[in-house]
Motif scaffolding. Structure first.
Motif, PDB file in Angstrom:
ATOM      1  N   PRO A  96      56.387  71.754  23.986  1.00 24.30           N
ATOM      2  CA  PRO A  96      56.602  72.696  22.883  1.00 24.30           C
ATOM      3  C   PRO A  96      56.676  71.996  21.524  1.00 24.30           C
ATOM      4  N   GLU A 115      54.247  72.876  18.447  1.00 23.66           N
ATOM      5  CA  GLU A 115      54.821  73.234  17.155  1.00 23.66           C
ATOM      6  C   GLU A 115      54.249  72.358  16.043  1.00 23.66           C
ATOM      7  N   PHE A 127      53.826  79.171  18.503  1.00 26.99           N
ATOM      8  CA  PHE A 127      53.864  77.948  17.698  1.00 26.99           C
ATOM      9  C   PHE A 127      52.829  77.940  16.571  1.00 26.99           C
TER      10      PHE A 127
END
Length: 428
Positions: A209, A213, A258
């Protein structure tokens, strides 16, 4: 040549999408000649009109052949050139067995240079003039690909593949290094000559993640760039994504959360989409890239071309080499036709040729520059011999119109059908 040149034959262009309206062929136009000057299309029309437009230009006679925009391949992995047609694996095993070991070699700039040149030579021989490629995690692989394309005067897009988990040691970067390396490459290459950068997280399973991002933040800072990734290629891949991202509504949500869903996003495969995903992709004007030889070769599934087109999706066509089993967009069109047949919705020759040119150019947001024959556009052209083999010739001789004449070449053609290729007005 300063005075330009004229190609005479069946000159194919498109005035719209052959997926709109009842008759696909109504979106196409056939003319007698195309004129090229200073690397751009000067015009298309009758031979007399083009000779009046460029009175000093030489005319190359391709009577009986089809002259069209060069093929645009919207999703490829040039580092997989040497492992194309590797036997017997589904996606995840295929990556671990073949792809990742090969991609590790691209830390060596000399090897990357060798494969980049080989790839662009192979694809040009098949009439492909523009590609959008994944590279490897190594900046050297991006530099090699862009340098090779620049030397050939080609319009291409490419980017460093970003992965920080579920990949072997030596093929992982970090969220920060992926951001920094990608931004440096954007500064070095994006917008130089005919080169465009594509921000490239491989797919959700190989990015944390934090890295997704970071890639979303980079795209937000550089919205002029494309962003390419993979989506819903195989059912076991989707199950893996669910395990890795238990809070996500679906696979697309792992990108959307994201900042990796947008109009310049390219989502490879997109076979097993849920309703929410289809709506969100359409709402954003994102592009879905159909990779039919890959989908059959590694057993992924049958892309819903008719359904997705009917709901207004933006769709391009691609070889997906080396998961795809051919460098040829002709073979790719044939596979797209076969998948359409299996779904009960066979594609017309005009639709196939449009997908391989204008459709893919629209997906890449390059349709103002390439993918069609129109005054002012860049002169990337291919000349198709519609009688390149005895088998094709005997079938095309019975044709009652140009679509029936070209269809055997779509279904059975290979590099022998490519009479000439022009990139930026220069013959390859």
């Amino acid at each position: 040549m300063a005075s330009g040149f004229i190609l005479k034959g069946h000159v194919l262009s498109f005035s719209g999408s052959p997926f709109d309206g009842e008759r696909p062929e109504d979106a196409a136009r056939l003319q007698e000649a195309v004129a090229v000057q200073d690397g751009r299309i000067a015009g298309a029309g009758t031979l007399a009109e083009m000779q009046a437009l460029l009175p000093e230009a030489a005319t190359v006679d391709h009577s009986g052949k089809l002259i069209m925009a060069g093929f645009v391949d919207a999703h490829v992995h040039y580092p997989q050139t040497a492992i194309i047609a590797s036997w017997g694996k589904r996606l995840i095993d295929w990556l671990n067995s073949y792809t990742f070991p090969e991609e590790m070699r691209f830390a060596d700039r000399a090897y990357a240079d060798e494969i980049a040149a080989r790839y662009l030579d192979l694809t040009a021989a098949h009439g492909t003039t523009t590609v959008c490629s994944y590279c490897t995690i190594h900046s050297e692989s991006v530099d090699a690909f862009f340098a090779a394309a620049q030397a050939r005067g080609q319009r291409v897009a490419a980017g460093k593949t970003c992965m920080d988990r579920n990949a072997p040691e030596g093929l992982r970067d970090t969220a920060q290094s992926a951001y920094d390396d990608s931004e440096a490459l954007i500064g070095r290459w994006h917008g130089v000559d005919r080169l465009e950068y594509a921000i490239t997280p491989r797919f959700s399973p190989t990015s944390t993640p934090e890295q997704l991002e970071a890639m979303g933040a980079l795209w937000g800072k550089h919205p002029e760039c494309l962003m390419q990734t993979h989506l819903s290629e195989q059912t076991d891949e989707i199950a893996w994504v669910r395990e890795l991202f238990p809070q996500a509504r679906d696979y697309l949500d792992t990108y959307e959360e994201f900042g990796l869903l947008g109009a310049k996003g390219l989502y490879g495969h997109a076979i097993h989409l849920e309703e929410r995903e289809r709506h969100r992709l359409r709402d954003y004007g994102a592009a879905l890239i159909h990779c039919p030889t890959s989908n059959t070769f590694i057993g992924s599934g049958l892309f819903d071309m008719a359904g997705l087109m009917a709901e207004g999706q933006r769709i391009g066509l691609a070889t997906d080499t080396g998961g795809g089993s051919s460098f040829s967009m002709l073979r790719t069109m044939a596979a797209a036709y076969e998948i359409g047949q299996l779904r009960g919705t066979p594609l017309h020759a005009a639709q196939l040729l449009w997908l391989a040119t204008q459709g893919s150019a629209i997906a890449l947001r390059m349709d103002g520059k390439i993918g069609n024959i129109k005054a002012g556009m860049e002169a990337d052209l291919v000349v198709l011999d519609l009688a390149s083999t005895p088998a094709i010739s005997q079938r095309s001789e019975r044709a009652e119109d140009v679509w029936e004449a070209v269809f055997p070449t779509i279904m059975m053609g290979d590099d022998r059908a490519i009479s000439e290729v022009w990139i930026g007005g220069r013959r390859v």
